[in-house]
Design a protein around this motif. Structure first.
Motif, mmCIF file in Angstrom:
data_model
loop_
_atom_site.group_PDB
_atom_site.id
_atom_site.type_symbol
_atom_site.label_atom_id
_atom_site.label_comp_id
_atom_site.label_asym_id
_atom_site.label_seq_id
_atom_site.Cartn_x
_atom_site.Cartn_y
_atom_site.Cartn_z
ATOM 1 N N ALA A 156 -21.233 63.255 11.034
ATOM 2 C CA ALA A 156 -20.320 64.075 11.894
ATOM 3 C C ALA A 156 -20.978 64.107 13.276
ATOM 4 N N GLU A 157 -22.336 64.214 13.292
ATOM 5 C CA GLU A 157 -23.052 64.358 14.647
ATOM 6 C C GLU A 157 -22.836 63.262 15.622
ATOM 7 N N ASN A 158 -22.791 62.105 14.852
ATOM 8 C CA ASN A 158 -22.783 60.768 15.633
ATOM 9 C C ASN A 158 -21.183 60.517 16.215
ATOM 10 N N ASP A 159 -21.098 59.782 17.399
ATOM 11 C CA ASP A 159 -19.877 59.512 18.092
ATOM 12 C C ASP A 159 -19.645 57.982 17.118
ATOM 13 N N LEU A 160 -18.647 58.142 16.635
ATOM 14 C CA LEU A 160 -18.323 56.865 15.781
ATOM 15 C C LEU A 160 -16.795 56.256 16.040
ATOM 16 N N THR A 161 -16.540 56.688 17.478
ATOM 17 C CA THR A 161 -15.080 56.247 17.946
ATOM 18 C C THR A 161 -14.999 54.900 18.796
ATOM 19 N N GLY A 162 -16.040 54.418 18.818
ATOM 20 C CA GLY A 162 -16.185 52.943 19.628
ATOM 21 C C GLY A 162 -16.338 51.636 18.527
#
Length: 163
Positions: free
Chosen positions: A103-109
């Motif tokens: 959850a602390e990582n940006d996984l949107t790309g």
């Protein structure tokens, strides 16, 4: 692999791939494929040697998902990871050794989730390609998850973040 990635970008989709390092148990492989297909992954990438085969048990465990989800057997996983990075995908290594949670990582790309074997984790040679490492927070007494369960949690977090 290249064709699938190109087609995904051409369709305007945000690529989501699952890269499996030394997952040899056909039931785990089938379960990962089932979850990956259900959550919209574009393909599973495995090395051509040292990974589970698609057999009757894998098909049964996948509940038919292996009929729909491309499986890319690559001769050199290092070259494949390099290609994915060069194509703009973020390589996310799911490992209990990480300092940040999923959850602390940006996984949107564009994402390639890298999962390792239950026995040895992700090979150090492949870990070098990871843009980030992510762990699944654990609160219980047992300190590990089955790899297919861990893959499901990782895939769900990507889908959750993408909204």
């Amino acid at each position: 692999m290249q064709e699938i990635l190109a087609a995904t970008f051409e369709q305007g989709k945000m690529p989501l791939l699952v890269v499996l390092d030394r997952i040899t148990d056909v039931r785990n492989f089938g379960a990962i494929a089932r979850t990956a297909e259900c959550l919209g992954a574009d393909a599973i990438v495995v090395p051509s040697r040292g990974s589970a085969r698609i057999n009757a048990d894998a098909m049964k465990t996948s509940a038919g998902a292996l009929n729909f989800l491309p499986i890319c057997r690559e001769p050199n996983l290092k070259d494949t990871l390099r290609f994915l990075k060069d194509s703009g995908l973020q390589i996310v290594a799911c490992t209990e050794k990480a300092e940040k949670t999923l959850a602390e990582n940006d996984l949107t790309g564009p994402i390639a989730i890298l999962m390792g074997s239950e026995e040895d984790g992700i090979s150090p040679e492949y870990m070098k390609f990871a843009d980030t490492q992510a762990l699944i927070p654990m609160a219980g007494q047992v300190e590990s998850l089955n790899v297919s369960v861990a893959a499901a949690i990782c895939l769900y977090e990507v889908v959750r973040q993408r909204g």
